[in-house]
Design an enzyme around this catalytic site. Structure first.
Site, mmCIF file in Angstrom:
data_model
loop_
_atom_site.group_PDB
_atom_site.id
_atom_site.type_symbol
_atom_site.label_atom_id
_atom_site.label_comp_id
_atom_site.label_asym_id
_atom_site.label_seq_id
_atom_site.Cartn_x
_atom_site.Cartn_y
_atom_site.Cartn_z
ATOM 1 N N LYS A 205 38.943 -34.167 11.206
ATOM 2 C CA LYS A 205 38.773 -33.068 10.346
ATOM 3 C C LYS A 205 39.109 -33.163 9.006
ATOM 4 C CE LYS A 205 36.291 -30.025 12.353
ATOM 5 N NZ LYS A 205 35.027 -29.403 11.795
ATOM 6 N N TYR B 231 41.512 -34.952 16.851
ATOM 7 C CA TYR B 231 40.421 -34.035 16.329
ATOM 8 C C TYR B 231 41.217 -33.680 14.997
ATOM 9 C CZ TYR B 231 38.466 -29.388 15.528
ATOM 10 O OH TYR B 231 37.702 -28.168 15.223
ATOM 11 N N SER C 297 39.602 -26.798 9.636
ATOM 12 C CA SER C 297 40.298 -25.721 10.657
ATOM 13 C C SER C 297 41.766 -25.951 10.315
ATOM 14 C CB SER C 297 40.244 -26.332 12.033
ATOM 15 O OG SER C 297 41.096 -25.641 12.789
ATOM 16 N N SER C 298 42.567 -24.521 10.377
ATOM 17 C CA SER C 298 43.726 -24.322 10.118
ATOM 18 C C SER C 298 44.591 -25.279 11.016
ATOM 19 C CB SER C 298 44.159 -22.934 10.447
ATOM 20 O OG SER C 298 44.167 -22.490 11.922
ATOM 21 N N CYS C 299 43.995 -25.660 12.210
ATOM 22 C CA CYS C 299 45.076 -26.718 13.180
ATOM 23 C C CYS C 299 45.107 -28.083 12.397
ATOM 24 C CB CYS C 299 44.394 -26.725 14.520
ATOM 25 S SG CYS C 299 42.799 -27.724 14.724
ATOM 26 N N GLY D 252 24.796 -26.757 14.026
ATOM 27 C CA GLY D 252 25.532 -26.105 15.014
ATOM 28 C C GLY D 252 25.118 -24.525 15.248
ATOM 29 N N ARG E 166 50.221 -16.407 16.503
ATOM 30 C CA ARG E 166 48.922 -16.937 15.938
ATOM 31 C C ARG E 166 48.284 -15.849 15.448
ATOM 32 N NH1 ARG E 166 50.877 -20.996 17.392
ATOM 33 N NH2 ARG E 166 50.143 -22.781 18.706
ATOM 34 N N ASP F 185 53.136 -25.137 24.415
ATOM 35 C CA ASP F 185 52.819 -24.047 23.591
ATOM 36 C C ASP F 185 52.023 -24.486 22.232
ATOM 37 O OD1 ASP F 185 54.034 -21.814 24.802
ATOM 38 O OD2 ASP F 185 56.028 -22.384 23.692
ATOM 39 N N HIS G 279 39.232 -21.491 23.866
ATOM 40 C CA HIS G 279 40.478 -21.455 23.194
ATOM 41 C C HIS G 279 41.238 -20.199 23.723
ATOM 42 C CE1 HIS G 279 38.077 -23.536 19.918
ATOM 43 N NE2 HIS G 279 39.193 -24.235 19.984
ATOM 44 N N TRP H 98 49.349 -19.380 29.921
ATOM 45 C CA TRP H 98 49.928 -20.561 29.583
ATOM 46 C C TRP H 98 51.200 -20.304 28.646
ATOM 47 C CZ3 TRP H 98 46.802 -25.630 29.272
ATOM 48 C CH2 TRP H 98 46.174 -25.878 30.323
ATOM 49 N N LEU I 43 29.638 -20.807 18.260
ATOM 50 C CA LEU I 43 30.416 -19.431 17.747
ATOM 51 C C LEU I 43 30.152 -19.179 16.042
ATOM 52 C CD1 LEU I 43 32.364 -17.027 18.391
ATOM 53 C CD2 LEU I 43 34.271 -18.782 17.960
ATOM 54 N N VAL I 44 30.657 -20.258 15.194
ATOM 55 C CA VAL I 44 30.566 -20.088 13.826
ATOM 56 C C VAL I 44 28.999 -19.967 13.283
ATOM 57 C CG1 VAL I 44 31.117 -21.055 11.635
ATOM 58 C CG2 VAL I 44 32.811 -20.948 13.634
HETATM 59 N N1 LIG Z 1 36.290 -21.785 17.317
HETATM 60 C C1 LIG Z 1 37.246 -21.789 16.469
HETATM 61 O O1 LIG Z 1 38.273 -21.115 16.858
HETATM 62 C C2 LIG Z 1 37.644 -22.482 14.890
HETATM 63 C C3 LIG Z 1 38.501 -22.259 14.258
HETATM 64 C C4 LIG Z 1 38.825 -22.964 13.134
HETATM 65 C C5 LIG Z 1 37.534 -24.042 12.656
HETATM 66 N N2 LIG Z 1 36.330 -24.017 13.486
HETATM 67 C C6 LIG Z 1 35.281 -24.989 12.974
HETATM 68 O O2 LIG Z 1 34.292 -24.305 13.033
HETATM 69 C C7 LIG Z 1 33.331 -25.203 13.219
HETATM 70 C C8 LIG Z 1 32.384 -24.694 14.485
HETATM 71 O O3 LIG Z 1 33.055 -24.458 15.524
HETATM 72 P P1 LIG Z 1 32.562 -23.315 16.492
HETATM 73 O O4 LIG Z 1 33.885 -22.642 17.374
HETATM 74 O O5 LIG Z 1 31.246 -22.554 16.340
HETATM 75 O O6 LIG Z 1 32.211 -24.671 17.885
HETATM 76 P P2 LIG Z 1 31.197 -24.375 19.040
HETATM 77 O O7 LIG Z 1 30.988 -22.987 19.514
HETATM 78 O O8 LIG Z 1 31.717 -25.112 20.125
HETATM 79 O O9 LIG Z 1 29.752 -24.890 18.525
HETATM 80 C C9 LIG Z 1 29.661 -26.033 18.077
HETATM 81 C C10 LIG Z 1 28.224 -26.512 17.565
HETATM 82 O O10 LIG Z 1 27.996 -27.770 17.295
HETATM 83 C C11 LIG Z 1 26.832 -28.337 17.935
HETATM 84 N N3 LIG Z 1 27.152 -29.775 18.234
HETATM 85 C C12 LIG Z 1 28.111 -30.295 18.934
HETATM 86 N N4 LIG Z 1 27.909 -31.680 19.114
HETATM 87 C C13 LIG Z 1 26.703 -31.934 18.305
HETATM 88 C C14 LIG Z 1 26.011 -32.952 18.280
HETATM 89 N N5 LIG Z 1 26.266 -34.195 18.818
HETATM 90 N N6 LIG Z 1 24.546 -32.961 17.680
HETATM 91 C C15 LIG Z 1 24.220 -31.682 17.218
HETATM 92 N N7 LIG Z 1 24.886 -30.533 17.554
HETATM 93 C C16 LIG Z 1 25.956 -30.517 17.967
HETATM 94 C C17 LIG Z 1 26.842 -27.451 19.202
HETATM 95 O O11 LIG Z 1 25.427 -27.695 19.753
HETATM 96 P P3 LIG Z 1 25.137 -27.575 21.251
HETATM 97 O O12 LIG Z 1 25.409 -26.110 21.678
HETATM 98 O O13 LIG Z 1 23.634 -27.670 21.236
HETATM 99 O O14 LIG Z 1 25.795 -28.549 21.890
HETATM 100 C C18 LIG Z 1 27.088 -25.999 18.697
HETATM 101 O O15 LIG Z 1 25.918 -25.564 18.104
HETATM 102 C C19 LIG Z 1 33.925 -26.548 13.890
HETATM 103 O O16 LIG Z 1 33.985 -27.533 12.620
HETATM 104 C C20 LIG Z 1 35.348 -26.081 14.101
HETATM 105 O O17 LIG Z 1 36.214 -27.074 13.837
HETATM 106 C C21 LIG Z 1 36.560 -23.213 14.698
#
Ligand SMILES: NC(=O)c1ccc[n+]([C@@H]2O[C@H](COP(=O)([O-])OP(=O)(O)OC[C@H]3O[C@@H](n4cnc5c(N)ncnc54)[C@H](OP(=O)(O)O)[C@@H]3O)[C@@H](O)[C@H]2O)c1
Length: 317
Positions: free
Chosen positions: A145, A141, A112-114, A15, A214, A274, A184, A207, A19-20
């Site tokens: 998780k 979701y 995730s905290s959610c 991934g 949060r 909410d 988000h 919204w 973002l992460v």
């Molecule tokens: N964002 C938050 O606020 C938040 C909060 C708590 C926890 N998290 C956790 O942190 C983790 C990463 O979240 P994020 O916010 O970084 O998500 P994101 O920005 O949507 O990135 C998701 C990543 O996963 C890849 N991906 C999705 N489906 C795929 C597939 N079928 N095969 C290969 N790669 C795939 C995407 O690749 P492509 O771009 O190529 O599709 C992208 O690199 C998640 O587990 C999430 O639950 C996030």
């Protein structure tokens, strides 16, 4: 207890375009890791069990940072719960089954905290996981998780591999999605207020009621936390990663308005959902490991907004 990682071990960041994942790759490179392995979803669909196993056999990472997931806000979760459940289960199982077969020694799964119960005591301690009903807006979701966190602890028990899980709060920063369909709350607000300034709008409608509380963590702080955990944590319990401080959505909207220079009126639309009334993490476990957040919300909003404006200019050019 783990020990510091050699800078020449192969580390697979699943991934890395997200973002992460992108923040973790930036940090690993900054810290001198020379063998960071990545593959885009076009190169490797992680829902494909066989292809994922083949990829891990070829690259033989010693560390896996599992930051690939189907992720989205309330609207996206509401529209496609079956996809959120199925894609996340399949991504997690492909990677973890392949990593188990190869006995890859270190794996960090991002929960995730959610996924904590909707009405749990605040601040949320790791021990309340699975102690009550989930928030219905993202139940599918969350169930996927929770399966991931359970898979990590089950592998620890059955195979003796010291895998771990982290539970980040709401994240933001460069690389975030600003797409109105899937973003988000924080990037959605930055975009909305930025558009209002550009269109000279007098009112921005947010919204919900504005009252839910949060917590927001800059993703560069999360990346530091992931490395701290990989190097210094080895236990069954997932570890919360947040700031330990929360604010109302109304207060966030005011901060965002100030960041982008919006001087009009902020209204709320209580017909929109909410979500959970309050969500703030107890971060005592990770603090005890020596990690603390460094980037304050006002500073983080400023740099994220600058990144967003820069990314938009690239698209326009
Ligand atoms: N964002 C938050 O606020 C938040 C909060 C708590 C926890 N998290 C956790 O942190 C983790 C990463 O979240 P994020 O916010 O970084 O998500 P994101 O920005 O949507 O990135 C998701 C990543 O996963 C890849 N991906 C999705 N489906 C795929 C597939 N079928 N095969 C290969 N790669 C795939 C995407 O690749 P492509 O771009 O190529 O599709 C992208 O690199 C998640 O587990 C999430 O639950 C996030």
């Amino acid at each position: 207890m783990h020990s510091p990682l050699n800078r020449d071990v192969p580390v697979y960041v699943a991934g890395h375009t997200g973002l992460v994942g992108s923040a973790c790759v930036r940090l690993l490179r900054r810290r001198g890791f020379t063998r960071v392995v990545t593959a885009s979803s076009a190169e490797l669909d992680l829902r494909d069990h066989e292809a994922t196993a083949g990829f891990l056999r070829r690259h033989r990472p010693e560390v896996v940072l599992l930051a690939a997931a189907r992720v989205g806000g309330i609207a996206a979760n509401h529209a496609a719960p079956a996809d959120f459940l199925s894609d996340n289960l399949r991504i997690q199982l492909s990677i973890m089954d392949a990593a188990r077969a190869l006995r890859i020694p270190r794996l960090l799964f991002l929960g995730s905290s959610c996924i904590y119960p909707r009405d749990c005591p605040q601040p949320i301690h790791e021990s309340v996981l699975l102690s009550g009903p989930l928030e219905p807006t993202n139940e599918a979701y969350a169930v996927a998780k929770i399966a991931g966190v359970t898979q990590v602890s089950s592998v620890r028990r059955q195979d003796g591999l010291p895998w771990i899980s982290a539970m980040p709060t709401n994240l933001y920063g460069p690389g975030d999605s600003f797409d109105p369909e899937r973003s988000h709350v924080l990037p959605a607000l930055l975009r909305k207020f930025d558009e209002a300034v550009r269109e000279d709008a007098g009112t921005v409608t947010v919204w919900g009621t504005g009252t839910p509380r949060r917590e927001f963590l800059h993703v560069d702080d999360l990346a530091e936390a992931c490395l701290t955990l990989l190097e210094h944590y080895d236990d069954d319990s997932p570890v919360n990663v947040g700031t330990g401080e929360d604010l109302t959505i109304a207060a966030l909207a005011e901060l965002v308005a100030a960041t982008v220079g919006f001087r009009g009126r902020i209204a709320f639309d209580p017909r929109r959902p909410d979500g959970t009334p309050r969500k703030v993490l107890d971060i005592s476990t990770i603090r005890a490991l020596g990690w603390a957040p460094r980037i304050g919300l006002a500073e983080g909003l400023r740099s994220t907004y600058a990144w967003y404006r820069g990314a938009q200019e690239v698209v326009v050019r």
